[in-house]
Motif scaffolding. Structure first.
Motif, PDB file in Angstrom:
ATOM      1  N   LEU A   1     -19.770  13.178  23.221  1.00  0.00           N
ATOM      2  CA  LEU A   1     -19.598  14.626  23.317  1.00  0.00           C
ATOM      3  C   LEU A   1     -20.765  15.245  24.075  1.00  0.00           C
ATOM      4  CD1 LEU A   1     -18.460  15.326  19.641  1.00  0.00           C
ATOM      5  CD2 LEU A   1     -17.032  14.900  21.636  1.00  0.00           C
ATOM      6  N   LYS A   2     -20.416  16.211  24.947  1.00  0.00           N
ATOM      7  CA  LYS A   2     -21.490  16.844  25.743  1.00  0.00           C
ATOM      8  C   LYS A   2     -21.620  18.324  25.397  1.00  0.00           C
ATOM      9  CE  LYS A   2     -20.676  13.497  29.275  1.00  0.00           C
ATOM     10  NZ  LYS A   2     -19.528  13.089  30.032  1.00  0.00           N
TER      11      LYS A   2
ATOM     12  N   ILE B   1     -31.777  11.700  12.954  1.00  0.00           N
ATOM     13  CA  ILE B   1     -32.525  11.616  11.705  1.00  0.00           C
ATOM     14  C   ILE B   1     -33.192  10.246  11.637  1.00  0.00           C
ATOM     15  CG2 ILE B   1     -32.291  11.613   9.204  1.00  0.00           C
ATOM     16  CD1 ILE B   1     -29.672  13.117   9.584  1.00  0.00           C
TER      17      ILE B   1
ATOM     18  N   VAL C   1     -21.954   2.879  10.767  1.00  0.00           N
ATOM     19  CA  VAL C   1     -22.406   4.280  10.800  1.00  0.00           C
ATOM     20  C   VAL C   1     -23.658   4.495  11.659  1.00  0.00           C
ATOM     21  CG1 VAL C   1     -21.353   4.958   8.613  1.00  0.00           C
ATOM     22  CG2 VAL C   1     -23.719   4.245   8.632  1.00  0.00           C
TER      23      VAL C   1
ATOM     24  N   PHE D   1     -23.939   8.271  12.280  1.00  0.00           N
ATOM     25  CA  PHE D   1     -24.864   8.915  11.346  1.00  0.00           C
ATOM     26  C   PHE D   1     -26.079   9.454  12.108  1.00  0.00           C
ATOM     27  CE2 PHE D   1     -28.440   8.451   8.201  1.00  0.00           C
ATOM     28  CZ  PHE D   1     -28.047   9.516   7.403  1.00  0.00           C
ATOM     29  N   GLY D   2     -26.420  10.684  11.805  1.00  0.00           N
ATOM     30  CA  GLY D   2     -27.588  11.279  12.446  1.00  0.00           C
ATOM     31  C   GLY D   2     -27.233  12.271  13.537  1.00  0.00           C
ATOM     32  N   SER D   3     -25.937  12.581  13.678  1.00  0.00           N
ATOM     33  CA  SER D   3     -25.547  13.550  14.704  1.00  0.00           C
ATOM     34  C   SER D   3     -25.696  14.963  14.150  1.00  0.00           C
ATOM     35  CB  SER D   3     -24.101  13.317  15.131  1.00  0.00           C
ATOM     36  OG  SER D   3     -23.977  12.026  15.664  1.00  0.00           O
ATOM     37  N   LEU D   4     -26.708  15.634  14.621  1.00  0.00           N
ATOM     38  CA  LEU D   4     -27.011  16.978  14.123  1.00  0.00           C
ATOM     39  C   LEU D   4     -26.895  17.998  15.239  1.00  0.00           C
ATOM     40  CD1 LEU D   4     -30.368  16.306  12.239  1.00  0.00           C
ATOM     41  CD2 LEU D   4     -28.221  16.862  11.159  1.00  0.00           C
ATOM     42  N   LEU D   5     -26.362  19.155  14.906  1.00  0.00           N
ATOM     43  CA  LEU D   5     -26.436  20.281  15.840  1.00  0.00           C
ATOM     44  C   LEU D   5     -27.034  21.464  15.088  1.00  0.00           C
ATOM     45  CD1 LEU D   5     -23.106  19.970  17.849  1.00  0.00           C
ATOM     46  CD2 LEU D   5     -25.408  19.561  18.683  1.00  0.00           C
ATOM     47  N   LYS D   6     -27.481  22.446  15.860  1.00  0.00           N
ATOM     48  CA  LYS D   6     -28.255  23.512  15.229  1.00  0.00           C
ATOM     49  C   LYS D   6     -27.437  24.499  14.398  1.00  0.00           C
ATOM     50  CE  LYS D   6     -32.463  23.943  17.946  1.00  0.00           C
ATOM     51  NZ  LYS D   6     -33.065  24.620  19.082  1.00  0.00           N
TER      52      LYS D   6
ATOM     53  N   SER E   1     -24.275  13.634  23.123  1.00  0.00           N
ATOM     54  CA  SER E   1     -25.393  13.346  24.021  1.00  0.00           C
ATOM     55  C   SER E   1     -26.506  14.356  23.777  1.00  0.00           C
ATOM     56  CB  SER E   1     -24.945  13.362  25.479  1.00  0.00           C
ATOM     57  OG  SER E   1     -24.657  14.664  25.872  1.00  0.00           O
TER      58      SER E   1
ATOM     59  N   ASP F   1     -28.164  14.641  21.080  1.00  0.00           N
ATOM     60  CA  ASP F   1     -28.195  15.186  19.719  1.00  0.00           C
ATOM     61  C   ASP F   1     -29.520  14.867  19.026  1.00  0.00           C
ATOM     62  OD1 ASP F   1     -26.300  12.628  17.934  1.00  0.00           O
ATOM     63  OD2 ASP F   1     -27.744  12.489  19.548  1.00  0.00           O
TER      64      ASP F   1
ATOM     65  N   GLU G   1     -22.805  26.162  17.860  1.00  0.00           N
ATOM     66  CA  GLU G   1     -23.008  25.044  18.796  1.00  0.00           C
ATOM     67  C   GLU G   1     -21.911  24.005  18.653  1.00  0.00           C
ATOM     68  OE1 GLU G   1     -26.625  23.015  19.171  1.00  0.00           O
ATOM     69  OE2 GLU G   1     -27.676  24.733  20.022  1.00  0.00           O
TER      70      GLU G   1
ATOM     71  N   LYS H   1     -34.751  18.234  11.813  1.00  0.00           N
ATOM     72  CA  LYS H   1     -34.658  16.959  12.523  1.00  0.00           C
ATOM     73  C   LYS H   1     -35.741  15.952  12.137  1.00  0.00           C
ATOM     74  CE  LYS H   1     -37.271  18.539  16.493  1.00  0.00           C
ATOM     75  NZ  LYS H   1     -37.468  18.484  17.910  1.00  0.00           N
ATOM     76  N   ASP H   2     -36.899  16.431  11.715  1.00  0.00           N
ATOM     77  CA  ASP H   2     -37.984  15.496  11.443  1.00  0.00           C
ATOM     78  C   ASP H   2     -37.935  14.867  10.057  1.00  0.00           C
ATOM     79  OD1 ASP H   2     -39.014  15.886  13.930  1.00  0.00           O
ATOM     80  OD2 ASP H   2     -40.189  17.625  13.295  1.00  0.00           O
ATOM     81  N   SER H   3     -37.060  15.360   9.216  1.00  0.00           N
ATOM     82  CA  SER H   3     -37.030  14.808   7.862  1.00  0.00           C
ATOM     83  C   SER H   3     -36.400  13.420   7.876  1.00  0.00           C
ATOM     84  CB  SER H   3     -36.253  15.718   6.946  1.00  0.00           C
ATOM     85  OG  SER H   3     -34.931  15.765   7.373  1.00  0.00           O
TER      86      SER H   3
ATOM     87  N   LEU I   1     -25.038  18.660   9.874  1.00  0.00           N
ATOM     88  CA  LEU I   1     -24.755  17.241  10.034  1.00  0.00           C
ATOM     89  C   LEU I   1     -23.237  17.073  10.149  1.00  0.00           C
ATOM     90  CD1 LEU I   1     -25.776  14.257   9.883  1.00  0.00           C
ATOM     91  CD2 LEU I   1     -25.408  14.392   7.425  1.00  0.00           C
ATOM     92  N   ILE I   2     -22.797  16.409  11.212  1.00  0.00           N
ATOM     93  CA  ILE I   2     -21.347  16.264  11.429  1.00  0.00           C
ATOM     94  C   ILE I   2     -20.900  14.893  10.944  1.00  0.00           C
ATOM     95  CG2 ILE I   2     -19.468  16.519  13.098  1.00  0.00           C
ATOM     96  CD1 ILE I   2     -21.540  17.777  15.004  1.00  0.00           C
TER      97      ILE I   2
ATOM     98  N   VAL J   1     -20.711   9.944  19.519  1.00  0.00           N
ATOM     99  CA  VAL J   1     -22.104  10.325  19.745  1.00  0.00           C
ATOM    100  C   VAL J   1     -22.123  11.674  20.471  1.00  0.00           C
ATOM    101  CG1 VAL J   1     -24.257   9.618  20.850  1.00  0.00           C
ATOM    102  CG2 VAL J   1     -22.641   7.894  20.088  1.00  0.00           C
TER     103      VAL J   1
END
Lengths: 243, 70
Positions: free
Chosen positions: A242-243, B34, B21, A82-87, B29, B31, A91, A52-54, A4-5, B27
């Protein structure tokens, strides 16, 4: 386990090391340890996150905001949504590398600055005139359809009056704030009694000046209710995907 | 006196925080997103909160359309 970033910061290695060694005592949401991934002089502050599904709740979002706020006191940063996740860290590194120029440009834009929110409320019945008596009489003798049209026209006129008032207020507030060298973004009013809704980006040391300016406007306009919030991380002044 | 103009009402502040937030900021793209539950915590400014939830849903939808899975 994903990452989570929280924010992307511009910092020297020593400062980030202090952060990661818990000298400063910040933890991620759910008490998770913070870590950082760097490319050149930019760092993504991250923590482990559920898959991701939690589901997360509002408290998690508020904790997330608190971490960003703490970081913003120490570093120039770009807050993440909030919610920006990478693996994985790998990555994240790829993303930082690919978007380095855009990130740096945004960081330069917000360096040493904070965001503030300014909302102004006024009882809308003070602004919108009661429909003229002649029109009301005319309405009484009309069909349902004509009354409908007349009501719509009155609503339209009320909206126009409110808009005109909001525009005047925008100009007046901009004049008051012009000396603060702030960037002002006016947003749509949120409805009801909200007549002005803006976010401002200005130098951190100008906070007191802004406060005094807003107090000044408030004292000239007893009919207004002004709500100033901040300082915030520059959520409304980052222009980057961000791409 | 200067600080008096700053809003200190907890509920208003929570709405302002969540609005930022959940709908603003950088963002990524495609991503992962949650899910956010427990929305009854905020009972003022429901319009803002709903707009935030809509944004999250939209992000999920976009992700579904593109089939992106970061």
């Amino acid at each position: 386990m994903h990452k989570l970033i929280y924010a992307i910061i511009h910092a020297k290695k020593e400062s980030v090391c202090r952060l990661m060694n818990f000298d400063i005592g910040i933890q991620g949401i759910k008490g998770r340890e913070l870590s950082a991934v760097s490319f050149n002089d930019i760092w993504a502050v991250v923590s482990d996150a559920e898959n991701k599904d939690s589901e997360m709740n509002n408290d998690d979002a508020l904790e997330f905001a608190a971490v960003t706020e703490e970081l913003s006191h120490m570093f120039t940063l770009l807050p993440m949504r909030f919610g920006s996740l990478l693996k994985s860290d790998a990555e994240i590194l790829k993303v930082l590398e690919k978007n380095y120029d855009a990130i740096r440009n945004n960081l330069i834009k917000v360096e040493g600055k904070s965001e503030y929110g300014l909302k102004v409320f006024r009882n809308s019945s003070d602004i919108i005139p009661v429909p003229e008596l002649a029109e009301v009489k005319q309405a009484e003798g009309n069909s349902v359809y004509k009354n409908y049209i007349l009501n719509k026209f009155n609503e339209y006129r009320a909206d126009e009056t409110l808009l005109e008032y909001s525009e005047k207020l925008k100009t007046e507030i901009a004049e008051h704030i012009s000396g603060l060298n702030a960037v002002i973004k006016c947003n749509k009013v949120t409805g009801g009694n909200n007549v002005y809704n803006a976010v401002l980006l200005l130098e951190k040391e100008m906070t007191d000046n802004l406060t005094q300016t807003v107090i000044g406007i408030q004292s000239c306009h007893k009919e207004l209710n002004m709500m100033l919030t901040g300082p915030w991380a520059p959520y409304n002044f980052v222009d980057i995907t961000l791409k | 006196m200067g600080a008096d103009i700053f809003n200190k009402k907890r509920d208003v502040t929570i709405v302002e925080i969540l609005d930022r937030v959940l709908t603003k900021g950088v963002v990524i793209s495609g991503d992962l997103v949650i899910s956010v539950a427990d929305i009854d915590l905020v009972y003022l400014g429901v319009r803002l909160l709903l707009s935030s939830v809509e944004t999250m849903e939209q992000l999920k939808l976009n992700k579904g359309k593109t089939g992106t899975d970061a």
